[in-house]
Design a protein around this motif. Structure first.
Motif, PDB file in Angstrom:
ATOM      1  N   LEU A  76      -1.886  -3.657  -0.011  1.00  0.00           N
ATOM      2  CA  LEU A  76      -1.070  -2.502  -0.400  1.00  0.00           C
ATOM      3  C   LEU A  76       0.261  -2.479   0.333  1.00  0.00           C
ATOM      4  O   LEU A  76       1.299  -2.169  -0.251  1.00  0.00           O
ATOM      5  N   VAL A  77       0.228  -2.806   1.608  1.00  0.00           N
ATOM      6  CA  VAL A  77       1.455  -2.787   2.406  1.00  0.00           C
ATOM      7  C   VAL A  77       2.431  -3.848   1.901  1.00  0.00           C
ATOM      8  O   VAL A  77       3.651  -3.647   1.924  1.00  0.00           O
ATOM      9  N   ALA A  78       1.926  -4.960   1.405  1.00  0.00           N
ATOM     10  CA  ALA A  78       2.792  -6.038   0.911  1.00  0.00           C
ATOM     11  C   ALA A  78       3.567  -5.637  -0.340  1.00  0.00           C
ATOM     12  O   ALA A  78       4.502  -6.326  -0.733  1.00  0.00           O
ATOM     13  N   LEU A  79       3.187  -4.531  -0.951  1.00  0.00           N
ATOM     14  CA  LEU A  79       3.925  -4.056  -2.123  1.00  0.00           C
ATOM     15  C   LEU A  79       5.304  -3.505  -1.752  1.00  0.00           C
ATOM     16  O   LEU A  79       6.189  -3.433  -2.591  1.00  0.00           O
ATOM     17  N   PHE A  80       5.469  -3.105  -0.484  1.00  0.00           N
ATOM     18  CA  PHE A  80       6.770  -2.605  -0.041  1.00  0.00           C
ATOM     19  C   PHE A  80       7.771  -3.758   0.014  1.00  0.00           C
ATOM     20  O   PHE A  80       7.428  -4.867   0.424  1.00  0.00           O
ATOM     21  N   PRO A  81       9.007  -3.505  -0.384  1.00  0.00           N
ATOM     22  CA  PRO A  81      10.006  -4.584  -0.372  1.00  0.00           C
ATOM     23  C   PRO A  81      10.313  -5.048   1.055  1.00  0.00           C
ATOM     24  O   PRO A  81      10.379  -4.240   1.978  1.00  0.00           O
ATOM     25  N   PHE A  82      10.487  -6.358   1.215  1.00  0.00           N
ATOM     26  CA  PHE A  82      10.855  -6.935   2.504  1.00  0.00           C
ATOM     27  C   PHE A  82      11.676  -8.192   2.260  1.00  0.00           C
ATOM     28  O   PHE A  82      11.145  -9.212   1.831  1.00  0.00           O
ATOM     29  N   LYS A  83      12.952  -8.125   2.489  1.00  0.00           N
ATOM     30  CA  LYS A  83      13.882  -9.252   2.413  1.00  0.00           C
ATOM     31  C   LYS A  83      13.772 -10.043   1.107  1.00  0.00           C
ATOM     32  O   LYS A  83      13.909 -11.264   1.100  1.00  0.00           O
ATOM     33  N   ASN A  84      13.492  -9.371   0.020  1.00  0.00           N
ATOM     34  CA  ASN A  84      13.412  -9.993  -1.301  1.00  0.00           C
ATOM     35  C   ASN A  84      12.453 -11.184  -1.343  1.00  0.00           C
ATOM     36  O   ASN A  84      12.671 -12.147  -2.069  1.00  0.00           O
ATOM     37  N   TYR A  87       5.614 -11.741  -3.314  1.00  0.00           N
ATOM     38  CA  TYR A  87       4.430 -11.049  -2.807  1.00  0.00           C
ATOM     39  C   TYR A  87       3.562 -11.950  -1.933  1.00  0.00           C
ATOM     40  O   TYR A  87       3.098 -11.530  -0.888  1.00  0.00           O
ATOM     41  N   LYS A  88       3.352 -13.192  -2.325  1.00  0.00           N
ATOM     42  CA  LYS A  88       2.441 -14.053  -1.566  1.00  0.00           C
ATOM     43  C   LYS A  88       2.980 -14.378  -0.175  1.00  0.00           C
ATOM     44  O   LYS A  88       2.203 -14.618   0.737  1.00  0.00           O
ATOM     45  N   LYS A  89       4.285 -14.351   0.021  1.00  0.00           N
ATOM     46  CA  LYS A  89       4.840 -14.566   1.360  1.00  0.00           C
ATOM     47  C   LYS A  89       4.749 -13.290   2.200  1.00  0.00           C
ATOM     48  O   LYS A  89       4.618 -13.360   3.414  1.00  0.00           O
ATOM     49  N   LYS A  90       4.807 -12.156   1.549  1.00  0.00           N
ATOM     50  CA  LYS A  90       4.714 -10.893   2.274  1.00  0.00           C
ATOM     51  C   LYS A  90       3.279 -10.533   2.627  1.00  0.00           C
ATOM     52  O   LYS A  90       3.047  -9.798   3.582  1.00  0.00           O
ATOM     53  N   ALA A  94       2.101  -8.798   6.065  1.00  0.00           N
ATOM     54  CA  ALA A  94       1.662  -7.401   5.971  1.00  0.00           C
ATOM     55  C   ALA A  94       0.233  -7.249   6.472  1.00  0.00           C
ATOM     56  O   ALA A  94      -0.090  -6.280   7.177  1.00  0.00           O
ATOM     57  N   SER A  95      -0.629  -8.192   6.148  1.00  0.00           N
ATOM     58  CA  SER A  95      -2.022  -8.120   6.596  1.00  0.00           C
ATOM     59  C   SER A  95      -2.125  -8.254   8.106  1.00  0.00           C
ATOM     60  O   SER A  95      -2.860  -7.506   8.755  1.00  0.00           O
ATOM     61  N   LEU A  96      -1.379  -9.185   8.683  1.00  0.00           N
ATOM     62  CA  LEU A  96      -1.408  -9.347  10.139  1.00  0.00           C
ATOM     63  C   LEU A  96      -0.858  -8.118  10.851  1.00  0.00           C
ATOM     64  O   LEU A  96      -1.402  -7.683  11.874  1.00  0.00           O
ATOM     65  N   LEU A  97       0.203  -7.551  10.315  1.00  0.00           N
ATOM     66  CA  LEU A  97       0.751  -6.339  10.923  1.00  0.00           C
ATOM     67  C   LEU A  97      -0.218  -5.165  10.798  1.00  0.00           C
ATOM     68  O   LEU A  97      -0.325  -4.338  11.709  1.00  0.00           O
TER      69      LEU A  97
END
Length: 122
Positions: A76-84, A87-90, A94-97
């Motif tokens: 769910l957290v990986a759905l938030f945008p992060f440096k464009n 999803y698979k890279k985020k 996101a899981s580790l954080l």
């Protein structure tokens, strides 16, 4: 325009390397917190079970339960945008954080429990 493409490729390479080094750092911190939380739980939590049973329960929770929960919430957290990033890279980041956050929360919870145990209130 060729220069922009080269810059984009260089930035992507740097981001991939940064994500890998960040993941390694997060893993080390998570492992340290798992050890600390397992020891604190085993020593501080009182109840009808023995200390060895408390250690095993804490080890199971820290190694299995919280990690599974972290990977589920990380989806769910990986759905938030992060440096464009895709999803698979985020997802891993996101899981580790998320796992790191869960472990930090439990470490912080053990501080007052430890103080209450030292004072004889628990």
């Amino acid at each position: 325009m060729d220069n922009n493409e080269i810059l984009d490729e260089e930035l992507t390479g740097n981001i991939d390397e940064k994500l890998k080094t960040d993941a390694k750092r997060y893993l080390v911190r998570i492992l340290v917190l798992i050890v600390i939380n397992t020891i604190l739980f085993g020593l501080l939590i009182k109840g009808p079970r023995s200390t060895a049973d408390n250690f095993l329960a804490a080890l199971n929770a820290n190694l299995l339960g919280f990690n599974i929960l972290g990977f589920l919430l990380g989806a769910l957290v990986a759905l938030f945008p992060f440096k464009n990033l895709p999803y698979k890279k985020k997802y891993l980041r996101a899981s580790l954080l998320t796992i790191l956050t869960i472990q930090i929360i439990f470490a912080v919870v053990f501080i007052p429990i430890g103080l209450m145990t030292l004072m004889g209130w628990y």
